[in-house]
Design a protein around this motif. Structure first.
Motif, short mmCIF file in Angstrom:
data_model
loop_
_atom_site.label_atom_id
_atom_site.label_comp_id
_atom_site.label_asym_id
_atom_site.label_seq_id
_atom_site.Cartn_x
_atom_site.Cartn_y
_atom_site.Cartn_z
N GLN A 1 5.69 -22.18 -10.97
CA GLN A 1 5.00 -22.06 -9.57
C GLN A 1 3.48 -22.76 -10.68
O GLN A 1 2.44 -23.55 -10.30
CB GLN A 1 4.93 -21.26 -8.37
N ALA A 2 3.13 -21.32 -11.77
CA ALA A 2 2.00 -21.72 -12.38
C ALA A 2 2.24 -23.33 -12.82
O ALA A 2 0.96 -24.23 -13.37
CB ALA A 2 1.75 -20.76 -13.32
N ALA B 1 0.25 -18.21 -10.87
CA ALA B 1 -0.59 -19.63 -10.57
C ALA B 1 -2.35 -19.68 -9.63
O ALA B 1 -2.87 -20.38 -10.31
CB ALA B 1 0.37 -19.94 -9.25
N ARG C 1 0.01 -26.01 -3.76
CA ARG C 1 -0.07 -25.55 -5.77
C ARG C 1 -0.86 -24.85 -6.19
O ARG C 1 -0.81 -24.62 -7.04
CB ARG C 1 0.30 -26.63 -6.16
N TYR D 1 -0.01 -22.68 -15.91
CA TYR D 1 0.23 -21.71 -16.56
C TYR D 1 0.10 -21.83 -17.85
O TYR D 1 -0.77 -22.45 -18.71
CB TYR D 1 2.06 -22.01 -16.96
#
Length: 218
Positions: free
Chosen positions: A108-109, A156, A83, A115
């Motif tokens: 993912q961000a 991300a 992550r 994000y």
């Protein structure tokens, strides 16, 4: 040094006992470096990528990313590293069909807590996706889907991008365009890139080329 792999070994169960896939891999990747990983089908390229990304566990050896030995972590620890520090681009795109393009890019961000709407929109624009943000994956061409996958990985802000044959499902012209865009964006972000490819032409666009044969790097 961003990534250090030492004496990495991996076998899978076979009908007649363990089948060695990786027989002692040593490699290093510096921050911002681009590396092509080549080799015949079945040589262990994807296995190595999955081990580095924490998607699988090694039998022996060490994988150290940003000073953290992920080869000793449990599933939750490896997931946390993915992550925060690793972006993965698959040949099959692996987009979420129930989410539109904008949500796929953000996915993912958001998990990483990094994000940023304006940055995500800029990524989409640089990949020619602005007019497709409210579409769903099934409404896109293969090249467009792979661009979404690239944007998702980069949104991300990972330190390491792992790409497994990212243009393998695309025609040659589209593959060349997607590859050029990906390398330009990776360069802008300062991320390192390790890419599995069968294409000598694509491999030569990377700073380093490593060849995997019979479970060993040459």
């Amino acid at each position: 040094m961003l990534l250090r792999v030492t004496d990495l070994k991996k076998s899978y169960a076979g009908a007649d006992g363990p089948v060695p896939v990786l027989r002692g891999i040593d490699m290093q990747v510096e921050a911002g470096q681009t590396v092509a990983l080549t080799g015949e089908s079945g040589s262990g390229k994807s296995t190595l990528l999955h081990l580095i990304g924490g998607l699988d566990t090694a039998d022996e050896g060490k994988i150290i990313l940003e000073g953290r030995e992920i080869s000793r972590m449990n599933d939750a620890g490896r997931a946390a590293v993915r992550r925060s520090s690793v972006g993965i681009i698959f040949q099959q795109f692996n987009l979420i069909p129930s989410l539109d393009v904008a949500a796929n890019i953000a996915f993912q961000a958001r998990l990483a807590g990094s994000y940023n709407t304006s940055e995500a929109n800029a990524l989409a624009a640089s990949l020619g996706l602005t007019e497709h943000l409210r579409k769903y994956p099934e409404q896109l061409s293969g090249g467009q889907q792979q661009r979404v996958a690239i944007a998702r990985a980069l949104a991300a802000k990972p330190k390491l991008i792992l790409a497994d044959e990212p243009t393998g499902n695309l025609d040659e012209a589209t593959a060349g365009e997607v590859m050029a865009q990906m390398l330009a964006l990776v360069s802008q972000t300062g991320a390192a890139l390790v890419m599995v490819t069968h294409s000598p032409r694509l491999a030569t666009q990377m700073e380093r080329q490593l060849h995997l044969s019979k479970g060993m790097l040459a």
